[in-house]
Scaffold this active site. Structure first.
Site, PDB file in Angstrom:
ATOM      1  N   LYS A 174       0.901  -1.171   0.000  1.00  0.00           N
ATOM      2  CA  LYS A 174       0.000   0.000   0.000  1.00  0.00           C
ATOM      3  C   LYS A 174       0.937   1.218   0.000  1.00  0.00           C
ATOM      4  CE  LYS A 174      -1.628   3.054   1.906  1.00  0.00           C
ATOM      5  NZ  LYS A 174      -1.351   4.447   1.461  1.00  0.00           N
ATOM      6  N   SER A 227       5.416   8.702   9.111  1.00  0.00           N
ATOM      7  CA  SER A 227       5.575   9.617  10.238  1.00  0.00           C
ATOM      8  C   SER A 227       5.409   8.862  11.569  1.00  0.00           C
ATOM      9  CB  SER A 227       4.547  10.740  10.133  1.00  0.00           C
ATOM     10  OG  SER A 227       3.254  10.178  10.053  1.00  0.00           O
ATOM     11  N   CYS A 282      14.373  11.039   5.436  1.00  0.00           N
ATOM     12  CA  CYS A 282      14.405  10.736   6.864  1.00  0.00           C
ATOM     13  C   CYS A 282      15.841  10.766   7.383  1.00  0.00           C
ATOM     14  CB  CYS A 282      13.779   9.386   7.144  1.00  0.00           C
ATOM     15  SG  CYS A 282      14.767   8.051   6.491  1.00  0.00           S
ATOM     16  N   GLU A 384      10.185  17.543  13.562  1.00  0.00           N
ATOM     17  CA  GLU A 384      10.699  17.225  12.223  1.00  0.00           C
ATOM     18  C   GLU A 384      10.018  18.185  11.243  1.00  0.00           C
ATOM     19  OE1 GLU A 384       9.246  13.598  10.252  1.00  0.00           O
ATOM     20  OE2 GLU A 384      11.288  13.236   9.566  1.00  0.00           O
TER      21      GLU A 384
HETATM   22  P1  NAD Z   1       2.735   9.362   6.499  1.00  0.00           P
HETATM   23  O1  NAD Z   1       2.835   8.832   7.875  1.00  0.00           O
HETATM   24  O2  NAD Z   1       1.812  10.492   6.234  1.00  0.00           O
HETATM   25  O3  NAD Z   1       2.293   8.195   5.472  1.00  0.00           O
HETATM   26  C1  NAD Z   1       2.962   6.962   5.425  1.00  0.00           C
HETATM   27  C2  NAD Z   1       1.989   5.890   4.963  1.00  0.00           C
HETATM   28  O4  NAD Z   1       0.954   5.751   5.943  1.00  0.00           O
HETATM   29  C3  NAD Z   1       1.302   6.218   3.640  1.00  0.00           C
HETATM   30  O5  NAD Z   1       1.179   5.042   2.879  1.00  0.00           O
HETATM   31  C4  NAD Z   1      -0.054   6.729   4.084  1.00  0.00           C
HETATM   32  O6  NAD Z   1      -1.075   6.511   3.127  1.00  0.00           O
HETATM   33  C5  NAD Z   1      -0.321   5.935   5.341  1.00  0.00           C
HETATM   34  N1  NAD Z   1      -1.175   6.648   6.303  1.00  0.00           N
HETATM   35  C6  NAD Z   1      -1.252   7.988   6.501  1.00  0.00           C
HETATM   36  N2  NAD Z   1      -2.125   8.271   7.492  1.00  0.00           N
HETATM   37  C7  NAD Z   1      -2.602   7.078   7.932  1.00  0.00           C
HETATM   38  C8  NAD Z   1      -3.547   6.705   8.936  1.00  0.00           C
HETATM   39  N3  NAD Z   1      -4.150   7.618   9.700  1.00  0.00           N
HETATM   40  N4  NAD Z   1      -3.788   5.398   9.134  1.00  0.00           N
HETATM   41  C9  NAD Z   1      -3.174   4.471   8.372  1.00  0.00           C
HETATM   42  N5  NAD Z   1      -2.289   4.763   7.397  1.00  0.00           N
HETATM   43  C10 NAD Z   1      -1.996   6.045   7.182  1.00  0.00           C
HETATM   44  O7  NAD Z   1       4.238   9.721   6.037  1.00  0.00           O
HETATM   45  P2  NAD Z   1       4.715  10.487   4.729  1.00  0.00           P
HETATM   46  O8  NAD Z   1       4.377  11.930   4.852  1.00  0.00           O
HETATM   47  O9  NAD Z   1       4.269   9.750   3.513  1.00  0.00           O
HETATM   48  O10 NAD Z   1       6.302  10.290   4.840  1.00  0.00           O
HETATM   49  C11 NAD Z   1       7.154  11.167   5.523  1.00  0.00           C
HETATM   50  C12 NAD Z   1       7.531  10.609   6.878  1.00  0.00           C
HETATM   51  O11 NAD Z   1       8.155   9.338   6.725  1.00  0.00           O
HETATM   52  C13 NAD Z   1       8.566  11.475   7.607  1.00  0.00           C
HETATM   53  O12 NAD Z   1       8.204  11.561   8.954  1.00  0.00           O
HETATM   54  C14 NAD Z   1       9.861  10.718   7.425  1.00  0.00           C
HETATM   55  O13 NAD Z   1      10.838  10.958   8.410  1.00  0.00           O
HETATM   56  C15 NAD Z   1       9.360   9.307   7.496  1.00  0.00           C
HETATM   57  N6  NAD Z   1      10.304   8.375   6.908  1.00  0.00           N
HETATM   58  C16 NAD Z   1      10.980   7.549   7.774  1.00  0.00           C
HETATM   59  C17 NAD Z   1      11.910   6.661   7.283  1.00  0.00           C
HETATM   60  C18 NAD Z   1      12.634   5.738   8.223  1.00  0.00           C
HETATM   61  O14 NAD Z   1      13.220   4.743   7.757  1.00  0.00           O
HETATM   62  N7  NAD Z   1      12.627   6.003   9.511  1.00  0.00           N
HETATM   63  C19 NAD Z   1      12.162   6.605   5.902  1.00  0.00           C
HETATM   64  C20 NAD Z   1      11.451   7.470   5.048  1.00  0.00           C
HETATM   65  C21 NAD Z   1      10.517   8.349   5.579  1.00  0.00           C
END
Ligand code: NAD
Length: 501
Positions: A174, A227, A282, A384
């Site tokens: 997904k 996140s 990240c 962040e």
């Molecule tokens: P996000 O949390 O908004 O979304 C991530 C995934 O979760 C997406 O597929 C999204 O559709 C899904 N999602 C969003 N809200 C949801 C909910 N309420 N319930 C279930 N699923 C949900 O993150 P983003 O904005 O796409 O990515 C950026 C974030 O990812 C930053 O915080 C970054 O630091 C982090 N990140 C971390 C790593 C790591 O390895 N630690 C790597 C890359 C990115």
């Protein structure tokens, strides 16, 4: 007509039926370029049905045959690199060279996963008791899911897919609804490479799709990246349901600059690591911790010299150092953090808020921004930002810098810049962060090591890729066997002991 991205289920494109769509932007233009179908629960269930049906035969296949299919997949991705990189850049906004890096870092883990025949080997011990041998085997979990973020639309899905399918699982992705086209193309290429229908699937969607994946008892594990609040909630939900999860969250990566460091090298490293990909990594460095006033003053001078000529532009501009932010919400959030920093009293030495890129006036661009004299209570330090904003927190000495890193909520990546081996060694041992760079600004480990942060950057005890990924996507079974050749000596009522001498 606007292009639409749907689902890839059971080896074929499946049109979404929910009537709900997400907007996919071209962030350089600030305009919608495609629509992505948001799955219903029933569509997710169809994908799980297909995965469940296909997985036993896939798991029964010789792991070398699975690895060969993975090898063909790698070749097909390389053969389609130009198309994939353009698609990725146009939806994410990162410049083309960076998009290629995104895909290459995913291939790195697919290539590592081709070593599955070796990585899946169990252990064997002869004669653990009289005439008794013990061996272990690693078996796949069954159906597993990956839920991935927008910022690496190829790399992170491939980090999940490779070890999952190489271990004999069926994998349902997904991806982020912001950048769905590359994950979708990857599923098509997987079929072309020879993965049986149902082994690599993509369901596009939002929370509805994630909830359907979580609540179906047939899905046994979740590899989440995104996140921190969502990572934590998915980890908790999976645990409650008795399932396996590894959930990676946000970050605030610091860079400690010792007085003996070569500041030209440091300034170049910092500018690339803070502003590359518009700070939407990240592992981006977002906090510089110069030790001592003189180090800080010289660093500020060198950073401002290097920031002035940086070029911000559209993804296909070969001269651009970085592109726009992914969406209007991201653009507004980053601007608001810069406003908060100014209100809190930090010195905004370089202000990227009003950048306009000619020909792309509606794009989500923010220029490189630099704050000095940031303090640890300010939101630009605690949170962040995920944008092209670098904060300098001046430190009196090394211990103060180390304490700042260790006290921060996040613990994903960190770097120290120094020519002093003793200081570097001390730092590597005492710092409370999962990935450490010594004169390396973005210490993303190579595919055969593992990737993962500490503290609020990660939930779960196994990392991504490397040997940990194979542990995550398999369960261990231990067999103890005996083939009696003597007549039975009667029932025994004490706990079996290994050494009975
Ligand atoms: P996000 O949390 O908004 O979304 C991530 C995934 O979760 C997406 O597929 C999204 O559709 C899904 N999602 C969003 N809200 C949801 C909910 N309420 N319930 C279930 N699923 C949900 O993150 P983003 O904005 O796409 O990515 C950026 C974030 O990812 C930053 O915080 C970054 O630091 C982090 N990140 C971390 C790593 C790591 O390895 N630690 C790597 C890359 C990115």
């Amino acid at each position: 007509m606007t292009r639409e991205v749907h689902h890839y289920i059971n080896g074929a494109i499946v049109q979404g039926t929910s009537g709900r769509f997400g907007d996919v932007y071209n962030p350089a233009l600030g305009a919608v370029q495609a629509k992505v179908a948001l799955a219903t629960r029933e569509e997710v269930t169809t994908a799980i049905d297909a995965a469940q049906a296909a997985q036993p035969a896939w798991a029964a296949l010789n792991p070398q045959r699975r690895a060969r299919i993975l090898g063909k997949f790698v070749d097909l991705i390389r053969a389609n690199m130009d198309e994939l990189a353009s698609l990725l850049s146009s939806e994410h906004g990162k410049v083309l060279a960076d998009a290629r890096g995104d895909i290459e870092r995913g291939l790195d883990v697919l290539e590592f996963s081709m070593g599955a025949p070796h990585l899946l080997k169990g252990e064997n011990s002869d004669s653990v008791g009289s005439g008794i041998d013990t061996y272990s085997m690693r078996q796949p979990l069954g159906v597993v899911a990956g839920i991935t973020p927008f910022n690496f639309p190829a790399m992170i899905p491939l980090w999940k897919l490779g070890p999952a399918v190489a271990s004999g699982n069926a994998f349902i992705l997904k991806p982020s609804e912001r950048c769905p086209s590359v994950p979708f193309r990857l599923a098509e290429l997987a079929t072309e490479a020879g993965f049986p229908a149902g082994i690599v699937q993509v369901v596009n969607g939002d929370r509805t799709a994630v909830d359907a994946l979580l609540e179906d008892p047939r899905v046994r594990a979740y590899g989440f990246v995104g996140s921190t609040p969502i990572a934590q909630s998915i980890y908790a939900r999976a645990a409650e349901l008795g399932k396996r999860a590894q959930c990676f969250g946000g970050a605030k990566n610091h860079c400690v600059i010792m007085p003996d460091a070569d500041l030209d090298q440091v300034a170049d490293a910092l500018v690339g690591a803070a502003y590359g990909s518009a700070g939407e990594r990240c592992m981006a460095l977002s906090v510089a911790l110069p030790v001592g006033k003189e180090t800080a003053d010289r660093l500020v001078e060198k950073l401002t010299e290097r920031i002035a000529p940086l070029k911000v532009g559209a993804w296909d501009n070969p001269d651009a150092d970085y592109g726009p932010l992914v969406g209007r919400d991201a653009y507004e959030r980053v601007r608001s953090y810069i406003d908060q920093g100014v209100e809190a009293g930090a010195d905004l030495l370089v202000d990227g808020r009003d950048l306009v890129v000619e020909g792309y006036e509606s794009g989500f661009f923010i220029g490189p921004s630099l704050f000095d004299n940031v303090t640890k209570d300010m939101s630009i330090y605690t949170d962040e930002i995920f944008g092209p904003v670098l904060c300098i927190v001046r430190c009196a000495d090394y211990e103060e810098a180390l304490a700042l890193v260790n006290d921060h909520e996040y613990g994903n990546g960190v770097a120290i810049m120094t020519n002093n081996g003793g200081a570097a060694r001390d730092f590597a041992h005492r710092v409370q962060v999962g990935m450490v760079g010594i004169n390396v600004p973005i210490p993303v480990p190579i595919g055969y090591y593992t990737f993962g942060g500490w503290k609020a950057s990660s939930f779960g005890d196994l990392n991504q890729h490397g040997p940990d990924a194979f542990r995550f996507y398999t369960k261990t079974k231990t067999v103890t066997e005996r083939w009696p050749s003597e007549p039975s000596t009667g029932a025994k009522f004490i706990m079996p002991l290994g050494d009975q001498s």
